[in-house]
Design an enzyme around this catalytic site. Structure first.
Site, PDB file in Angstrom:
ATOM      1  N   LEU A  77     -72.329 -37.701 -75.154  1.00 25.76           N
ATOM      2  CA  LEU A  77     -72.429 -36.965 -76.412  1.00 25.76           C
ATOM      3  C   LEU A  77     -71.357 -35.891 -76.518  1.00 25.76           C
ATOM      4  O   LEU A  77     -70.844 -35.610 -77.592  1.00 25.76           O
ATOM      5  CB  LEU A  77     -73.813 -36.314 -76.535  1.00 25.76           C
ATOM      6  CG  LEU A  77     -74.995 -37.260 -76.722  1.00 25.76           C
ATOM      7  CD1 LEU A  77     -76.295 -36.463 -76.790  1.00 25.76           C
ATOM      8  CD2 LEU A  77     -74.827 -38.091 -77.979  1.00 25.76           C
ATOM      9  N   ASP A 193     -74.970 -15.292 -74.536  1.00 21.31           N
ATOM     10  CA  ASP A 193     -73.820 -16.050 -75.038  1.00 21.31           C
ATOM     11  C   ASP A 193     -74.152 -16.669 -76.392  1.00 21.31           C
ATOM     12  O   ASP A 193     -73.897 -17.851 -76.633  1.00 21.31           O
ATOM     13  CB  ASP A 193     -73.415 -17.133 -74.038  1.00 21.31           C
ATOM     14  CG  ASP A 193     -72.003 -17.674 -74.313  1.00 21.31           C
ATOM     15  OD1 ASP A 193     -71.200 -16.946 -74.937  1.00 21.31           O
ATOM     16  OD2 ASP A 193     -71.710 -18.811 -73.909  1.00 21.31           O
TER      17      ASP A 193
END
Length: 588
Positions: A77, A193
């Site tokens: 992916l 993050d």
């Protein structure tokens, strides 16, 4: 003001990260796969030995392999700096999933291995609709850590922020991001993050659904830090000023990053622009971001508050952010977001049911090919295929029982997570209100203290003008009368401020006491949830081990069956009168 309803742009999907060069040093041999049955072959083979189909080259040698005895890797992916993400399928319950595997060259780094483990534990414990669900965690046979998560079919926020988004989209997605962060923060997990690449948008029955992903840098208060002193970990355009000053990161840093996201969504650009890390660092530390234009004042004010340089000046928590965004969302028409579903890959067809259906065809194949009796070697191969299938059936039954036990344990743990998570949420909402009330009281006390100081100065100034009346023979004049009146007014105002300060100080102490009490209750629930997670890991380990061992044996048997089938098929495939039987084998 920008129109509040507009079609949401949904660009074509792209793989995350960069594709690795297939000829790069360290890459394994080229792998080929049968497009019909999904069997994998290495270099040297051109056609499938079972059904005769031409083999297709695949980009990753892991395609077709099985991890943990259950997860069949189907396609790549995306690939990033730390890991490769695969589309996979749970071969016992036929459930699609995603598998994230740490790159081999990084797997020897204990810090990175721990970071992936932390991502699994952090996201699994959060258990919230706006946070990606983690199913499992383990290691490949060659030692690379991997985690198994829900397969997200949609786009990252990065694909949507190239230009200003419609207001309702900003508010709706922003509310969901805040809700996911709120649950993480309630459980003591700071993402660290937050950026567009780590916000995924998928289609649900209720509309666009946000999923926060990649908790690999997340820091839970119960765990030790993974970064060295002075090391900056994160994405500079989205990092709060304090991230560059101290390693002690709090939830307020995630709120700052959320402010950057909201700004970028609304304006189509970052509040600060630079072509290097140093420029972003200086901007976050020193520059005041330009105020958002063309949006309601409530949104512009919220973003400005989120981007305050001092953490204590930002909203008290993500719950408050979600509430402020929800007020902006009230009564607005929602934009329809349509996301095309990714094409579902065919199932891996090397399964028990498929081969059970093929055995009678192979028997007929030998009868037609050898009316007077098949060679002993081929009969032995067919007999071994039957025995292998019987053993495979037994192994699958054992695996299904272990899977049921694991699913029951998982269901019980998920229910406990949800129950404790709801309890934490209820307390955390009250805690948020207490924090906000305490902050308002503290701010108002600061204003009263300033006012009291001014009244004290006014009184002392007026009192100084009355000083000559204290001298022998002093008589009041018009100036002294006015000074006395000013002194009295200042003294009364000073007194009122002092009374107000005392009253609010009492209310502040009560609010702080309630905040401490609620924090204690939330922390107790966190510890209880930690115990639940630890108990689940311990109890699940045995089932996972049995499934992994079982899967290895099943895989060996499947490959043995394929080899036996190829030996039976090879001498007969080119005989035209048998073509119809081979067609039945391929269709089985």
């Amino acid at each position: 003001m920008r129109a509040s309803v507009a079609p949401m742009r949904v660009p074509p999907r792209r793989s995350v990260g960069t594709q690795r060069d297939r000829n790069a040093p360290g890459r394994g041999a080229v792998v080929r796969m049968c497009p019909v049955c999904h069997l994998t072959y290495h270099e040297g083979e051109e056609r499938c030995l079972v059904d005769g189909a031409d083999l297709e080259e695949v980009e990753d040698e892991r395609i077709g392999t099985v991890l943990g005895g259950r997860y069949v890797l189907e396609e790549v992916l995306g690939e990033g700096g730390m890991a490769t993400v695969y589309r996979a399928r749970h071969n016992l319950v036929d459930r699609p999933c995603a598998v994230k595997i740490l790159h081999p060259e990084l797997s020897k780094d204990a810090t990175l291995r721990e970071r992936l483990r932390r991502e699994a534990r952090s996201a699994a414990a959060i258990s919230h609709p706006n946070v990606v669900e983690i199913y499992d965690f383990g290691e490949t046979p060659s030692g690379e850590p991997y985690l198994v998560m829900e397969l997200l079919d949609g786009v990252s926020l990065r694909a949507l922020v190239g230009e200003p988004m419609a207001l309702d989209q900003v508010v709706d997605l922003g509310t969901q991001i805040a809700a996911g962060l709120a649950r993480a923060h309630d459980l003591g997990v700071v993402h660290r993050d937050l950026k567009p690449e780590n916000v995924f948008v998928v289609q649900s029955d209720e509309g666009p659904l946000v999923k926060l992903v990649d908790f690999g840098l997340a820091y839970a208060r119960r765990e030790s830090r993974l970064t060295a002193t002075g090391q900056i970990v994160g994405t500079p355009p989205y990092m709060a000023p304090e991230r560059f000053k101290t390693a002690d990161v709090t939830a307020a840093a995630d709120l700052y990053a959320l402010g950057i996201l909201l700004y970028e969504m609304a304006a189509g650009r970052l509040p600060f622009d630079s072509n290097n890390v140093a420029g972003f660092v200086l901007a976050h530390l020193e520059d005041v971001p330009p105020r958002l234009e063309g949006v309601p004042a409530g949104l512009a004010d919220l973003v400005a508050d989120l981007l305050k340089k001092k953490p204590e000046e930002r909203p008290v928590d993500a719950h408050q952010v979600a509430q402020r965004l929800s007020r902006l969302r009230a009564g607005r028409q929602k934009t329809e977001l349509k996301i095309t579903t990714r094409r579902s890959l065919p199932r891996v067809l090397v399964t028990l049911d498929r081969w059970v259906g093929r055995i009678p065809v192979y028997e007929e194949l030998l009868r037609r090919a050898y009316p007077d009796g098949a060679p002993a070697e081929l009969e032995e191969h067919l007999a071994e295929m039957r025995a292998a299938l019987a053993r495979l059936r037994t192994l699958r039954n054992v695996a299904m029982e272990a899977q049921r036990e694991l699913e029951e344990l998982e269901a019980e743990t998920v229910a406990t997570r949800e129950r404790l998570g709801h309890a934490v949420h209820v307390l955390a909402v009250d805690l948020s209100a207490s924090r906000a009330a305490a902050k308002r009281l503290a701010d108002s006390m600061s204003e009263l203290e300033d006012a009291a100081a001014e009244h004290a100065v006014d009184w002392r100034t007026a009192d100084a003008q009355l000083a000559r009346l204290r001298e022998p023979g002093g008589t009041p004049g018009e100036a002294e009368v006015h000074a006395a009146r000013r002194a009295q007014a200042a003294l009364e105002a000073w007194h009122d401020s002092a009374v107000g300060l005392a009253e609010r100080a009492g209310r502040l102490r009560a609010a702080e006491d309630r905040e401490r009490d609620l924090s204690f209750q939330v922390e107790a629930l966190r510890k209880r949830l930690e115990r639940v997670e630890a108990e689940f890991d311990e109890e699940a380990e045995a089932s996972r081990g049995r499934l992994a061992d079982n899967g290895v044996e099943r895989r060996k048997l499947e490959m043995r069956i394929v080899w036996l089938a190829s030996k039976v098929s090879a001498p007969l495939r080119d005989r035209p009168e048998l073509r119809s039987l081979f067609d039945r084998i391929e269709a089985a």
